[in-house]
Scaffold this motif. Structure first.
Motif, PDB file in Angstrom:
ATOM      1  N   HIS A   1       0.842  -1.195   0.000  1.00  0.00           N
ATOM      2  CA  HIS A   1       0.000   0.000   0.000  1.00  0.00           C
ATOM      3  C   HIS A   1       0.881   1.250   0.000  1.00  0.00           C
ATOM      4  O   HIS A   1       1.936   1.286   0.662  1.00  0.00           O
ATOM      5  N   GLU A   2       0.423   2.264  -0.707  1.00  0.00           N
ATOM      6  CA  GLU A   2       1.093   3.554  -0.646  1.00  0.00           C
ATOM      7  C   GLU A   2       0.951   4.105   0.766  1.00  0.00           C
ATOM      8  O   GLU A   2      -0.015   3.821   1.465  1.00  0.00           O
ATOM      9  N   ALA A   3       1.921   4.899   1.206  1.00  0.00           N
ATOM     10  CA  ALA A   3       1.983   5.332   2.604  1.00  0.00           C
ATOM     11  C   ALA A   3       0.689   5.975   3.090  1.00  0.00           C
ATOM     12  O   ALA A   3       0.224   5.686   4.198  1.00  0.00           O
ATOM     13  N   GLY A   4       0.090   6.840   2.272  1.00  0.00           N
ATOM     14  CA  GLY A   4      -1.140   7.498   2.696  1.00  0.00           C
ATOM     15  C   GLY A   4      -2.263   6.525   2.940  1.00  0.00           C
ATOM     16  O   GLY A   4      -2.963   6.586   3.956  1.00  0.00           O
ATOM     17  N   LYS A   5      -2.452   5.584   2.006  1.00  0.00           N
ATOM     18  CA  LYS A   5      -3.515   4.587   2.187  1.00  0.00           C
ATOM     19  C   LYS A   5      -3.220   3.686   3.368  1.00  0.00           C
ATOM     20  O   LYS A   5      -4.119   3.365   4.162  1.00  0.00           O
ATOM     21  N   ALA A   6      -1.968   3.258   3.499  1.00  0.00           N
ATOM     22  CA  ALA A   6      -1.601   2.363   4.598  1.00  0.00           C
ATOM     23  C   ALA A   6      -1.928   2.986   5.950  1.00  0.00           C
ATOM     24  O   ALA A   6      -2.503   2.339   6.828  1.00  0.00           O
ATOM     25  N   VAL A   7      -1.584   4.258   6.125  1.00  0.00           N
ATOM     26  CA  VAL A   7      -1.826   4.911   7.407  1.00  0.00           C
ATOM     27  C   VAL A   7      -3.322   5.091   7.654  1.00  0.00           C
ATOM     28  O   VAL A   7      -3.803   4.926   8.786  1.00  0.00           O
ATOM     29  N   ARG A   8      -4.073   5.407   6.617  1.00  0.00           N
ATOM     30  CA  ARG A   8      -5.525   5.523   6.803  1.00  0.00           C
ATOM     31  C   ARG A   8      -6.118   4.194   7.257  1.00  0.00           C
ATOM     32  O   ARG A   8      -6.994   4.152   8.145  1.00  0.00           O
ATOM     33  N   LEU A   9      -5.666   3.098   6.664  1.00  0.00           N
ATOM     34  CA  LEU A   9      -6.145   1.780   7.084  1.00  0.00           C
ATOM     35  C   LEU A   9      -5.749   1.482   8.526  1.00  0.00           C
ATOM     36  O   LEU A   9      -6.539   0.943   9.305  1.00  0.00           O
ATOM     37  N   MET A  10      -4.531   1.836   8.891  1.00  0.00           N
ATOM     38  CA  MET A  10      -4.070   1.584  10.256  1.00  0.00           C
ATOM     39  C   MET A  10      -4.847   2.406  11.269  1.00  0.00           C
ATOM     40  O   MET A  10      -5.146   1.936  12.375  1.00  0.00           O
ATOM     41  N   LEU A  11      -5.195   3.635  10.907  1.00  0.00           N
ATOM     42  CA  LEU A  11      -5.983   4.486  11.818  1.00  0.00           C
ATOM     43  C   LEU A  11      -7.386   3.921  12.054  1.00  0.00           C
ATOM     44  O   LEU A  11      -8.020   4.235  13.061  1.00  0.00           O
ATOM     45  N   SER A  12      -7.862   3.100  11.122  1.00  0.00           N
ATOM     46  CA  SER A  12      -9.164   2.450  11.305  1.00  0.00           C
ATOM     47  C   SER A  12      -9.014   1.089  11.984  1.00  0.00           C
ATOM     48  O   SER A  12      -9.980   0.350  12.132  1.00  0.00           O
ATOM     49  N   SER A  13      -7.773   0.746  12.386  1.00  0.00           N
ATOM     50  CA  SER A  13      -7.444  -0.542  13.019  1.00  0.00           C
ATOM     51  C   SER A  13      -7.727  -1.714  12.098  1.00  0.00           C
ATOM     52  O   SER A  13      -8.078  -2.811  12.563  1.00  0.00           O
ATOM     53  N   ASN A  14      -7.580  -1.510  10.790  1.00  0.00           N
ATOM     54  CA  ASN A  14      -7.747  -2.607   9.842  1.00  0.00           C
ATOM     55  C   ASN A  14      -6.812  -3.753  10.237  1.00  0.00           C
ATOM     56  O   ASN A  14      -5.594  -3.558  10.305  1.00  0.00           O
ATOM     57  N   PRO A  15      -7.344  -4.949  10.511  1.00  0.00           N
ATOM     58  CA  PRO A  15      -6.495  -6.029  11.021  1.00  0.00           C
ATOM     59  C   PRO A  15      -5.368  -6.431  10.082  1.00  0.00           C
ATOM     60  O   PRO A  15      -4.253  -6.707  10.530  1.00  0.00           O
ATOM     61  N   THR A  16      -5.639  -6.466   8.782  1.00  0.00           N
ATOM     62  CA  THR A  16      -4.607  -6.895   7.836  1.00  0.00           C
ATOM     63  C   THR A  16      -3.511  -5.850   7.706  1.00  0.00           C
ATOM     64  O   THR A  16      -2.321  -6.161   7.821  1.00  0.00           O
ATOM     65  N   ALA A  17      -3.886  -4.608   7.460  1.00  0.00           N
ATOM     66  CA  ALA A  17      -2.886  -3.547   7.303  1.00  0.00           C
ATOM     67  C   ALA A  17      -2.079  -3.347   8.577  1.00  0.00           C
ATOM     68  O   ALA A  17      -0.869  -3.089   8.533  1.00  0.00           O
ATOM     69  N   SER A  18      -2.733  -3.468   9.726  1.00  0.00           N
ATOM     70  CA  SER A  18      -2.059  -3.216  11.000  1.00  0.00           C
ATOM     71  C   SER A  18      -0.990  -4.253  11.324  1.00  0.00           C
ATOM     72  O   SER A  18      -0.077  -3.982  12.116  1.00  0.00           O
ATOM     73  N   GLU A  19      -1.082  -5.444  10.730  1.00  0.00           N
ATOM     74  CA  GLU A  19      -0.068  -6.473  10.997  1.00  0.00           C
ATOM     75  C   GLU A  19       1.337  -5.969  10.701  1.00  0.00           C
ATOM     76  O   GLU A  19       2.306  -6.373  11.339  1.00  0.00           O
ATOM     77  N   LEU A  20       1.454  -5.093   9.705  1.00  0.00           N
ATOM     78  CA  LEU A  20       2.768  -4.602   9.293  1.00  0.00           C
ATOM     79  C   LEU A  20       3.496  -3.887  10.427  1.00  0.00           C
ATOM     80  O   LEU A  20       4.723  -3.802  10.432  1.00  0.00           O
ATOM     81  N   LEU A  21       2.750  -3.385  11.400  1.00  0.00           N
ATOM     82  CA  LEU A  21       3.354  -2.652  12.513  1.00  0.00           C
ATOM     83  C   LEU A  21       3.834  -3.555  13.644  1.00  0.00           C
ATOM     84  O   LEU A  21       4.517  -3.089  14.554  1.00  0.00           O
ATOM     85  N   TRP A  22       3.480  -4.841  13.597  1.00  0.00           N
ATOM     86  CA  TRP A  22       3.736  -5.716  14.741  1.00  0.00           C
ATOM     87  C   TRP A  22       4.562  -6.953  14.391  1.00  0.00           C
ATOM     88  O   TRP A  22       4.573  -7.926  15.133  1.00  0.00           O
ATOM     89  N   LEU A  23       5.275  -6.935  13.282  1.00  0.00           N
ATOM     90  CA  LEU A  23       6.067  -8.096  12.879  1.00  0.00           C
ATOM     91  C   LEU A  23       7.295  -8.273  13.765  1.00  0.00           C
ATOM     92  O   LEU A  23       7.854  -7.304  14.278  1.00  0.00           O
ATOM     93  N   GLU A  24       7.725  -9.521  13.914  1.00  0.00           N
ATOM     94  CA  GLU A  24       8.967  -9.806  14.652  1.00  0.00           C
ATOM     95  C   GLU A  24      10.182  -9.515  13.781  1.00  0.00           C
ATOM     96  O   GLU A  24      11.221  -9.069  14.283  1.00  0.00           O
ATOM     97  N   VAL A  25      10.071  -9.791  12.483  1.00  0.00           N
ATOM     98  CA  VAL A  25      11.189  -9.634  11.549  1.00  0.00           C
ATOM     99  C   VAL A  25      10.674  -8.932  10.296  1.00  0.00           C
ATOM    100  O   VAL A  25       9.567  -9.216   9.820  1.00  0.00           O
TER     101      VAL A  25
END
Length: 217
Positions: free
Chosen positions: A57-81
């Motif tokens: 996702h482009e940065a703007g779209k990714a952040v909008r999805l994360m602000l809505s707590s989208n489960p799939t997009a938000s995974e990117l913030l919590w990876l181990e590696v």
């Protein structure tokens, strides 16, 4: 793909649920050159491919999805590696807890879990393998919602993948077994928790503006 800020393996591999033959799903975020945002034609906000399975996702779209707590997009913030983790990506990871909200988690995670439940109810006997997969996702989504709500943190890798697989098989055999799990999570998310009422949009806005400045030529 150019200007990747953050990328890594998500899905069943990240959860510890992968088996031989499982797809390896990659999720990432990229930034378009800032000048491309000012033309008549808008740049693509998402790039999705199969073989390999990748969603960026482009940065703007990714952040909008994360602000809505989208489960799939938000995974990117919590990876181990991470495959890619730039300084700007690192900064966004540092904001991850503040990008969620109580209402967002309740709406997004319960909404996705309910979708899995409805799919289970509509499956035919010959769709048994698909039913088990949807049941595992339902269990995983409910667990993640409860952890986020009560702690403000998220651990993607399940501590007991075999138990989740077994529960998924049981729910696939009798989907009504999922109803008590859904009711329990609804009750947990209705109680006070660790998440704020609203996500920190100002912090997200500040980060995105710094991305735009960094990619302005």
């Amino acid at each position: 793909m150019d200007n990747i800020l953050l990328a890594g393996v998500v899905g069943s591999t990240a959860y510890g649920l992968a088996h031989e033959g499982s797809d390896v799903d990659r999720l990432g975020m990229f930034a378009v050159p800032t000048e491309e945002l000012h033309g008549l034609e808008r740049p693509k906000e998402s790039v999705v491919t199969t073989g390999p399975d990748r969603t960026f996702h482009e940065a703007g779209k990714a952040v909008r999805l994360m602000l809505s707590s989208n489960p799939t997009a938000s995974e990117l913030l919590w990876l181990e590696v991470y495959d890619t983790r730039t300084p700007l990506g690192e900064e966004l990871v540092g904001l991850r807890s503040s990008l969620h909200s109580a209402a967002g988690v309740r709406s997004a995670y319960l909404g996705y879990a309910d979708q899995q439940f409805r799919k289970l109810l509509g499956h035919r006997p010959e769709q048994r393998a698909k039913s088990a997969k949807h049941a595992r996702h339902l269990v995983r989504l409910l667990r993640q919602a409860e952890q986020l709500h009560t702690t403000g943190e998220l651990t993607l890798r399940l501590p007991d993948p075999d138990a989740v697989r077994a529960l998924g098989e049981a729910i696939a055999d009798a989907p009504e077994r999922a109803r008590p799990l859904l009711a329990r999570t609804e009750a947990v998310l209705a109680a006070p928790g660790a998440l704020p009422a609203e996500p920190d949009r100002a912090a997200a806005e500040d980060w995105l503006r710094r991305v735009r400045r960094a990619f302005f030529r």
